[in-house]
Scaffold this active site. Structure first.
Site, PDB file in Angstrom:
ATOM      1  N   LYS A 115     116.934 102.967  56.730  1.00 24.98           N
ATOM      2  CA  LYS A 115     117.720 103.648  55.697  1.00 24.98           C
ATOM      3  C   LYS A 115     118.872 102.762  55.214  1.00 24.98           C
ATOM      4  O   LYS A 115     119.197 102.745  54.021  1.00 24.98           O
ATOM      5  CB  LYS A 115     118.245 104.977  56.234  1.00 24.98           C
ATOM      6  CG  LYS A 115     117.133 105.989  56.500  1.00 24.98           C
ATOM      7  CD  LYS A 115     117.646 107.234  57.177  1.00 24.98           C
ATOM      8  CE  LYS A 115     116.517 108.212  57.456  1.00 24.98           C
ATOM      9  NZ  LYS A 115     116.964 109.421  58.163  1.00 24.98           N
TER      10      LYS A 115
ATOM     11  N   SER B 295     117.401 114.809  57.060  1.00 26.14           N
ATOM     12  CA  SER B 295     118.445 113.784  57.017  1.00 26.14           C
ATOM     13  C   SER B 295     119.232 113.794  55.711  1.00 26.14           C
ATOM     14  O   SER B 295     120.215 113.085  55.584  1.00 26.14           O
ATOM     15  CB  SER B 295     117.836 112.397  57.235  1.00 26.14           C
ATOM     16  OG  SER B 295     116.905 112.090  56.211  1.00 26.14           O
TER      17      SER B 295
END
Length: 284
Positions: free
Chosen positions: A210, A167
């Protein structure tokens, strides 16, 4: 006759195997030597020469240069699993983590290295290689005679081993392109997303976790892959009948930006390509 054929075949296989192992050994030695030299060098003692444009018809006057006197850095958001136990049951939850990534481009042989205090998995390595490929296509600058070294750290280094490196691929690509073109990086922008060979931003897990980490970090804009600017909000009802308590829960999607703007003053924006990301990172 058959036995002789088998013997010759085995000898041939052994020779090929020894040859391949020797080649792999030489590459490993070269990689280790490059990393050792990098770790010994002082960041302030570097000179990066201009690299050629892929188009051989361009003149030397028009060749763009890589300005790497001051190392650029970018913050990316990844996620790590946390194992929780109540003494009987164990559950896994996910927590967002902010990473600091720097990049250095040096004269070399086209190596792509990831430098971390703690060994990381293949996701970081794969993301780094894809980032270099996409950056070369986007900038039309050849890095085949350069070594690209990404250094990754976090506030708690021991957490790196559990972080999903895929990511961070989009942020690594933004950082490298910005460094190659000497464009500034807006440090109020954070992002998460994998990088694909064609420059698109791929989906990730734990978008809500996140976003929470990015908001706590102080970001004003958080970039996520297309279709992932949502959070699953769970609501539960309880009722008691006699000595039993019954609990029923339902979940529904809610725009992440509504949550983060209220909590942190941070917008969550969806992007589909590395070009979209650069529009945010390279603007004030």
């Amino acid at each position: 006759m058959v036995n002789r054929y088998l013997i010759f075949s085995l000898v041939g296989i052994i020779i090929v195997s020894v040859g391949l192992n020797y080649i792999q050994y030489e590459k490993t030695q070269q990689l280790q030597q490059t990393i050792a030299e990098y770790q010994k060098q002082n960041y302030n003692q570097k000179t990066i020469q201009p690299v050629p444009i892929l188009d051989n018809q361009s003149s030397a006057k028009n060749t763009p240069s890589i300005n790497d006197t001051n190392l650029k850095s970018i913050s990316a958001v990844a996620v790590r699993p946390v194992l929780e136990s109540d003494g009987f049951f164990e559950t896994t939850t996910y927590v967002g983590t902010v990473l600091k990534i720097t990049v250095e481009i040096r004269d070399g042989t086209g190596l792509v290295l990831v430098n971390t205090a703690i060994p990381t998995g293949v996701d970081f390595q794969t993301s780094a290689r894809t980032a270099v490929q996409v950056a070369q296509k986007y900038t039309n600058i050849d890095l085949s005679k350069k070594d690209v070294i990404f250094s990754i750290s976090s506030e708690k280094q021991q957490e790196l081993q559990a972080v999903d490196g895929g990511s961070a691929g989009g942020a690594m690509t933004v950082l490298l392109i910005s460094d190659m073109l000497n464009h500034p990086i807006n440090n109020t922008v954070l992002m998460t997303g994998t990088i694909q060979d064609d420059g698109t931003i791929g989906k990730i897990g734990g978008a809500a976790e996140k976003a929470d980490a990015a908001g706590k970090y102080g970001a004003k804009t958080f970039l996520v892959p297309t279709g992932q600017a949502v959070a699953q909000i769970q609501t539960c009802d309880e009722r008691t009948e006699g000595s039993f308590t019954y609990r029923s829960c339902t979940s529904q999607e809610k725009p992440l930006s509504e949550i983060t703007e209220k909590e942190y003053g941070m917008k969550v924006v969806e992007i589909s390509s590395i070009k979209d990301a650069l529009n945010y990172f390279n603007s004030s």
